[in-house]
Design an enzyme around this catalytic site. Structure first.
Site, mmCIF file in Angstrom:
data_model
loop_
_atom_site.group_PDB
_atom_site.id
_atom_site.type_symbol
_atom_site.label_atom_id
_atom_site.label_comp_id
_atom_site.label_asym_id
_atom_site.label_seq_id
_atom_site.Cartn_x
_atom_site.Cartn_y
_atom_site.Cartn_z
ATOM 1 N N GLY A 59 -44.682 -9.546 40.064
ATOM 2 C CA GLY A 59 -43.249 -9.302 40.149
ATOM 3 C C GLY A 59 -42.574 -10.455 40.869
ATOM 4 C CB CYS A 60 -39.097 -11.687 40.911
ATOM 5 S SG CYS A 60 -38.199 -10.151 41.233
#
Lengths: 345, 345, 345, 345
Positions: B150-151
């Site tokens: 995920g970011c």
């Protein structure tokens, strides 16, 4: 004969000074008599501010030393630190509501350490009341000088003081992350504040050494009964106004209990609002107004909670609180002139 | 005979899918063969995306199940969680680079707890490599499935993994505050993401329960050799792209030592840059690029330090890292197709 | 022996200079040998620009007069007007691609009238080619000096020149409204360009007298065969990059016919794209890229049409066009180094 | 007994309805009795609007048909067109201030042509007064229905009506370019209005066929004494509020004369301000307020002038003008409740 108090605003060419004027314009018991901005003396507010274009008849800007303070009831100081105390210390008649940092710290040595120079008027420090209104009601009516807190301390202290005072959270390991709109940086000419340097990006600044820390620690230590040191990291976000502080605290209690403590503290407050459980504070809830919204959330880590508050940095974080303090100092209803609803979108 | 690898992008109607296509367009060894977006099948990228207006000849969008995957070398999955694993588990030929959450967590039970449903293809979890490239170089070349982080985990883990692995910081009391641009919320129709609802304001969200927490804790625990639980509060800021994470950590060492550890870890890295001492990471340093900037600062509180990292959430936080992983999986230079300099202003 | 052309960029501390460097960094036949910025000599690009933080090894900034131009193949001039011609006129070896206004106007008297001073090097005007690439292909390969058009003229002329040349629209009563992002104002310290002065608002400027008017009129008059005078009102909008021009023209023909004329003119152009009928140009279609989008719409008033074009003011409006001209001047493929797809969101 | 007029706001879940409530909250002679929003009935304003979080005690939202209109003095209609007339035509007691388009056009056939359906209550058209306050003072006090103009027509007509009425400009060849903030698009769920789709870019829309054209032409034709058709191109700009119209007009007179005409027309107006010569109107001059700023500039083309006006599209362009009309309809001072100074930055 007028029933309006006559005010002077020093530093009317800065954002806080301008917002002070904006609020004073519609305050029913204020008459704006003098506006000072040394570098722009001779110009009008309509000339130096876009939003005063509809108000061409405000007093022409003058140099501060040309004001006859004997005619003034209250002086609002919106000058940079040091310059503020230097000038204000020469004014003996009117009551003073200072928005600078100069009268917030009780200890002149702390001031010198953080602000890079000896305090210009240490003798006045004792006369100053730390003007976090909700916590200064007893002292403000008689105060000669109200020292309005910095924008970050306003939000952080409103979020945490009741919890610290009730010993509901630890005074240790308070970690604060703060977000602020760009008006908090002032109207000075700095490349870093040009639109293309700011828009569409974020960054932290003053990391580990922001000047608002000593006053936050002063007030927290007062309530905790011992020295408190906090972790504080502010960030600049691409918006004009708004400030949000996210405080991670240690507590034996759950978020619900902390909400109760805050509810008790603020239940009759006109400007401080505990949001319903689960609702995240957002700066858009209070834009352009003197309101404050806060809430508490459970942290994933046991023994911790997350306390969050949002304000408008120029209003409750600065000029709105100044007017609020003025109201108390002059025996007026505390909300007078501060009834604006937030602006959205 | 072509020397380009043939790729399919599933979910080309979302921001990560679109950025994947943007990067693939100028990658010298990629040929975009198929673009899937079920709800928009039959339309072109130029019709559904403003920035593909200059590229009217990209493959027309199709439904994923109409693709002949036997003709595909690599599939980039940019679908929502659950939908991703459901579909990807039916594809047996090509190698898979998944940008969803579905293959990041090793433990299917954790997935179920956080993502609200049983994992659609738990048997595949063992085949997936957690694709934080700088830490997965050994495993990626042979990986059947690269699960792109995920970011938020990308930035947090790049900032902290070397410090945890070197035991330079405590695995306890890690507090992370994160800021993200709005593209991180996706292109779905939600009132909260309309421009007037977002612009000129900030707010925290997912407080105490954001879905990125288990994968961050999975990876940190792996390096720490024990269970790690972190405090994590994300905030939405009014910008399109960009992500900044501010991590308060406990350490016996000073900020300088932590900088050395990070310098050692990243000195030969093409994309991860330790900034000079005292320089604050900013998202404008990396906008539109696969670069990462980070730094360490002393905290005012003894025994603590502040580790900060900035990335572009859509590039290194998502599609750029996907291309980076693809390069390693296919034996190409790791920086191929990712040489874009950041865009500023 | 290198196969890269050695370039110097003068004015690397301004937005156009910085974007020139950004594009040159990934151009396969360019080597950046010298970067000049007199006021910031001694600093690095990483120090004065956030987005060059990942590129600490660019040449250190120097004063322009310290460059050995004998070693340079091409000089890109990104200096303010007058300063540009003064300096560039002293350089005899390299070919020059000037981004300033100094070599755009053929008539030195017009220059003096609009730019407030005599032209520093009128003798060079004859050597300069007006570098609107799509219309200068014949002249550029041999040009000693390419005078890159202003950002507004680039968009307006691309929109209108084919229509004027084909006598499809009247050369009278051309009314242009333009919108530009703030980077067009440059990186100079002006209060009006501070973030809070710009964000969340728009205003027109240079009303009736913008300096880009003479060059637009020069080029339109050339194709019309007579003097053309246009109405032109630019507006500043709160975004970093982007430019959109809306041109109201008089025509005997319908919008469809005008679209055909533009289609014919641009059908083989790599960077200029006529959008499908009914699709409005938007700056987000071309952000960060050298692309141009345009279209024609019927006006409600009979006998009129609306021609609209969008570009990135720093790329096709400035530095991208400079690279495009450089490519032609040095016999390279015109699109080399300009393949970046637009960045969105 | 109260001295406050009891109002109902229909469509309180839209931006204009919300701004109506914001203004009504501090109007000393208004009591908000009922708030209707059919789709959100049962919720509170604090639940559906961030900025009403500090106001949890507003009336709970109800369905419009549950309101006892016999108890209402004035109804503010903030519904979409057609829905507005349908509902309002069933209300017989209260006076109506409608913010929709439904009662602005005198001719039901024109309405049908532009709004895509027969007018739901054509019989009421004769009762409606076109509520451009400065031009409707005679008619408003007795009006049963005040039809508040659209946001674009408000600005365009304020800029041009006095000039047309005085025959100071031609009624031919009026070209208007308009810029508007995103709140003008409403709070409906459209992908095109998501933050990442809007921020950092501009585009034109409704080119040649925007629905505000017939009412602008209706009013201009009335003063011109003949049919007027204008060119009008609106553009969406990345800001929440604000609207600026740039009108190119043909005139035998200079800009100074046109300024005089406007000065005469507006000299005693509390909300309409002609700026000093040379000062460009800007939306930041009026943000959040009911003020209007305008000015006239010479065009470079002989025989033309440029007339520019700026308003807040939600205030003077909508809800502020509605309150202004309400004040006249109920015999109150026209500026009551509208004294807010603009908000800046």
């Amino acid at each position: 004969m007028t029933d309006r108090y006559r005010i002077a605003v020093l530093g009317a060419s800065g954002y806080t000074g301008a917002d002070l004027v904006r609020l004073a314009l519609t305050h029913p018991r204020i008459e704006i008599v003098a506006l000072a901005a040394n570098a722009k003396a001779g110009q009008t507010m309509a000339q130096i501010w876009p939003h005063f274009a509809p108000y061409p008849n405000l007093p022409v800007l003058v140099k501060a030393d040309s004001i006859d303070f004997a005619q003034i009831d209250a002086v609002f100081g919106c000058l940079p630190h040091a310059a503020s105390a230097e000038l204000l210390s020469t004014i003996t008649g009117p009551r003073i509501i200072d928005l600078s940092a100069d009268f917030r710290l009780k200890d002149a040595a702390t001031y010198a350490a953080w602000y890079g120079g000896a305090h210009p008027a240490p003798a006045l420090l004792a006369q100053a009341v730390y003007g976090l209104t909700e916590f200064a009601r007893d002292a403000l009516p008689a105060a000669r000088i109200a020292a309005c807190p910095g924008c970050y301390p306003t939000a952080v202290l409103l979020a945490l003081l009741p919890l610290v005072a009730a010993h509901a959270i630890s005074a240790d390991n308070i970690t604060v992350n703060a977000l602020s709109g760009v008006s908090g940086a002032g109207r000075s000419l700095k490349e870093a504040n040009l639109f293309p340097e700011v828009a569409e990006a974020v960054h932290p600044y003053g990391i580990g050494h922001h000047r608002h820390m000593p006053e936050m620690e002063q007030e927290l230590s007062l309530r905790a009964g011992r020295d408190v040191r906090i972790s504080f990291t502010p960030h600049l976000v691409p918006m004009n106004r708004g400030e949000l502080v996210t405080c991670i605290v240690e507590t034996q209690h759950g978020a619900d209990y902390l909400r109760e403590v805050l509810a008790d503290a603020y239940t009759r407050e006109p400007f401080v609002h505990l949001l319903p459980a689960g609702v995240a504070p957002a700066t858009r809830m209070v834009r352009g107004s003197n309101h404050v919204v806060l809430n508490v959330f459970a942290d994933r880590v046991p023994g911790r909670a997350i306390v969050i508050a949002a304000i408008d940095n120029l209003v409750k974080g600065s000029s709105g609180q100044a007017i609020q303090n003025f109201n108390l100092m002059f025996g007026l209803p505390e909300t007078m002139g501060l009834e604006q609803a937030p602006l959205f979108p």
